[in-house]
Design a protein around this motif. Structure first.
Motif, short mmCIF file in Angstrom:
data_model
loop_
_atom_site.label_atom_id
_atom_site.label_comp_id
_atom_site.label_asym_id
_atom_site.label_seq_id
_atom_site.Cartn_x
_atom_site.Cartn_y
_atom_site.Cartn_z
N MET A 7 0.83 -1.25 0.00
CA MET A 7 -0.08 0.05 -0.08
C MET A 7 0.97 1.27 -0.09
N LYS A 8 0.59 2.39 -1.00
CA LYS A 8 1.21 3.38 -0.81
C LYS A 8 0.30 4.49 -0.69
N ILE A 9 0.93 5.83 -0.51
CA ILE A 9 0.16 7.00 -0.33
C ILE A 9 -0.41 7.23 -1.54
N THR A 10 -1.59 7.78 -1.66
CA THR A 10 -2.19 8.19 -2.90
C THR A 10 -2.79 9.53 -3.01
N GLU A 11 -2.69 10.32 -1.52
CA GLU A 11 -3.29 11.46 -1.24
C GLU A 11 -2.54 12.04 -0.20
N PRO A 12 -2.78 13.48 -0.05
CA PRO A 12 -2.09 14.14 1.32
C PRO A 12 -2.65 13.38 2.45
N THR A 13 -1.84 13.12 3.20
CA THR A 13 -2.30 12.14 4.51
C THR A 13 -1.48 12.52 5.68
N PRO A 14 -2.30 12.85 6.70
CA PRO A 14 -1.57 13.33 7.94
C PRO A 14 -0.37 12.55 8.32
N GLY A 15 0.75 13.06 8.30
CA GLY A 15 2.20 12.36 8.85
C GLY A 15 2.81 11.97 7.58
N ALA A 16 2.40 12.04 6.40
CA ALA A 16 3.00 11.59 5.08
C ALA A 16 3.42 12.76 4.44
N PRO A 17 4.28 12.60 3.56
CA PRO A 17 5.03 13.69 2.54
C PRO A 17 3.68 14.03 1.62
N CYS A 18 3.63 15.34 1.58
CA CYS A 18 2.38 15.93 0.79
C CYS A 18 2.69 16.93 -0.25
N TRP A 19 4.08 17.49 -0.18
CA TRP A 19 4.39 18.41 -1.20
C TRP A 19 6.14 18.40 -1.02
N VAL A 20 6.70 19.01 -2.32
CA VAL A 20 8.11 19.02 -2.31
C VAL A 20 8.32 20.42 -3.06
N GLU A 21 9.42 21.14 -2.48
CA GLU A 21 9.72 22.41 -3.01
C GLU A 21 11.22 22.53 -3.17
N LEU A 22 11.52 23.13 -4.34
CA LEU A 22 13.10 23.30 -4.74
C LEU A 22 13.20 24.75 -4.22
N GLY A 23 14.31 25.10 -3.50
CA GLY A 23 14.68 26.35 -3.26
C GLY A 23 15.91 26.36 -4.10
N THR A 24 16.27 27.44 -4.92
CA THR A 24 17.11 27.45 -6.00
C THR A 24 17.90 28.80 -6.37
N SER A 25 18.82 28.81 -6.71
CA SER A 25 19.58 29.98 -6.95
C SER A 25 19.36 30.49 -8.30
N ASP A 26 18.68 29.85 -9.25
CA ASP A 26 18.20 30.31 -10.42
C ASP A 26 17.13 29.71 -11.02
N VAL A 27 15.67 30.53 -10.58
CA VAL A 27 14.59 30.06 -10.84
C VAL A 27 14.20 29.98 -12.25
N ALA A 28 14.65 30.67 -12.94
CA ALA A 28 14.39 30.53 -14.61
C ALA A 28 14.77 29.57 -15.36
N ALA A 29 16.34 29.15 -14.65
CA ALA A 29 16.72 28.03 -15.49
C ALA A 29 16.16 26.72 -14.85
N ALA A 30 15.82 26.78 -13.51
CA ALA A 30 15.06 25.50 -13.03
C ALA A 30 13.74 25.01 -13.44
N LEU A 31 13.08 26.22 -13.94
CA LEU A 31 11.80 26.00 -14.55
C LEU A 31 11.88 25.45 -16.05
N VAL A 32 13.02 25.88 -16.68
CA VAL A 32 13.02 24.97 -17.95
C VAL A 32 13.64 23.67 -17.75
N TYR A 33 14.61 23.41 -16.70
CA TYR A 33 15.22 22.26 -16.65
C TYR A 33 14.06 21.19 -16.17
N TYR A 34 13.28 21.46 -15.41
CA TYR A 34 12.26 20.45 -14.75
C TYR A 34 11.10 20.47 -15.99
N ARG A 35 10.98 21.29 -16.84
CA ARG A 35 9.98 21.12 -17.72
C ARG A 35 10.59 20.19 -18.81
N GLU A 36 11.74 20.35 -19.14
CA GLU A 36 12.56 19.41 -20.06
C GLU A 36 12.46 17.84 -19.41
#
Length: 254
Positions: A1-30
């Motif tokens: 069984m795996k998490i399929t939706e936001p559940t208390p105690g489980a990971p619900c989101w991830v954020e990238l803090g980056t030195s170059d937002v514009a470049a990161a947006l292109v990279y992760y799109r690709e």
């Protein structure tokens, strides 16, 4: 069984803090095909939600604090951010950002465990977190890298109520019987300056193809595509600004 939706105690989101937002947006799109939408409000500080179709899956932000490294941060869903923040300090962790409201979307805090691994707490209001898990291009697994597994095995169950199951030499985290992550030891094979940290893994339909695309787009392969015994095929990648993440086959187990 795996998490399929936001559940208390489980990971619900991830954020990238980056030195170059514009470049990161292109990279992760690709790499993943993510679509970017930046909050236009000045108070939002350039916060950008990344989506697959209409489903939000992650965020990219500028670096907000002096000395903040370019890195991914995992957020765990909680019912009460203030209560969990208190539980973190009682268990020997530290609060880096005290609980605070984010418009009408939720309340968050940033914390570090007893070994310094950073994570966030997210108390949802209008925004529960990711709308997709374990599907290609979305969060599928999180992994704690630490030099003191015994201490981590005490800290996280005390704070979140997790159970820790041992599968061979690998510890897996679960909440209410659903596995969502694991733990590995930082040992002599890791440089001394590698701190304890949480690593997100994104599910993909083709690990080898995605790894190749990640390199062609300017990233670096830290761990080549490998089959995990009784598990998925995985690879570890560093993006052009230095943030590390993993990928795993979407049809793999655990």
């Amino acid at each position: 069984m795996k998490i399929t939706e936001p559940t208390p105690g489980a990971p619900c989101w991830v954020e990238l803090g980056t030195s170059d937002v514009a470049a990161a947006l292109v990279y992760y799109r690709e790499v993943f095909g993510w679509r970017a939408e930046t909050d236009p409000r000045s108070e939002a500080g350039g916060y950008t939600v990344m989506s697959l179709g209409a489903a939000p899956v992650a965020a990219v932000t500028p670096l907000y604090a002096p000395g903040q490294p370019t890195a991914w941060t995992v957020s765990f869903a909680v019912r009460d951010a203030d209560a969990l923040a208190a539980a973190v300090t009682e268990a020997g962790g530290k609060l880096l950002v005290e609980p605070r409201d984010v418009f009408d979307v939720g309340r968050f805090a940033v914390a570090a465990d007893a070994e310094g691994a950073v994570f966030s707490l997210w108390q949802a209001r209008s925004f529960p977190g990711a709308a997709l898990f374990n599907a290609p291009g979305s969060l599928g697994w999180v992994e704690l890298a630490t030099r003191d597994p015994e201490r981590a095995t005490s800290f996280y169950p005390r704070v979140f109520g997790w159970t820790a199951g041992v599968h061979g030499s690998y510890t897996q985290w679960a909440v209410d019987g659903a596995d969502f992550g694991g733990m590995r030891s930082l040992d002599e094979r890791n440089p001394d300056d590698v701190p304890a940290h949480w690593l997100p893994y994104f599910a993909v339909s083709d690990v080898d193809g995605t790894a190749a695309r990640a390199i062609e787009s300017g990233g670096m392969l830290l761990g080549p595509p490998t089959d995990v015994p009784d598990g998925p095929r995985i690879a570890m990648i560093r993006d052009p600004q230095g943030a590390v993440f993993g990928i795993h086959s979407a049809d793999g187990e655990g």
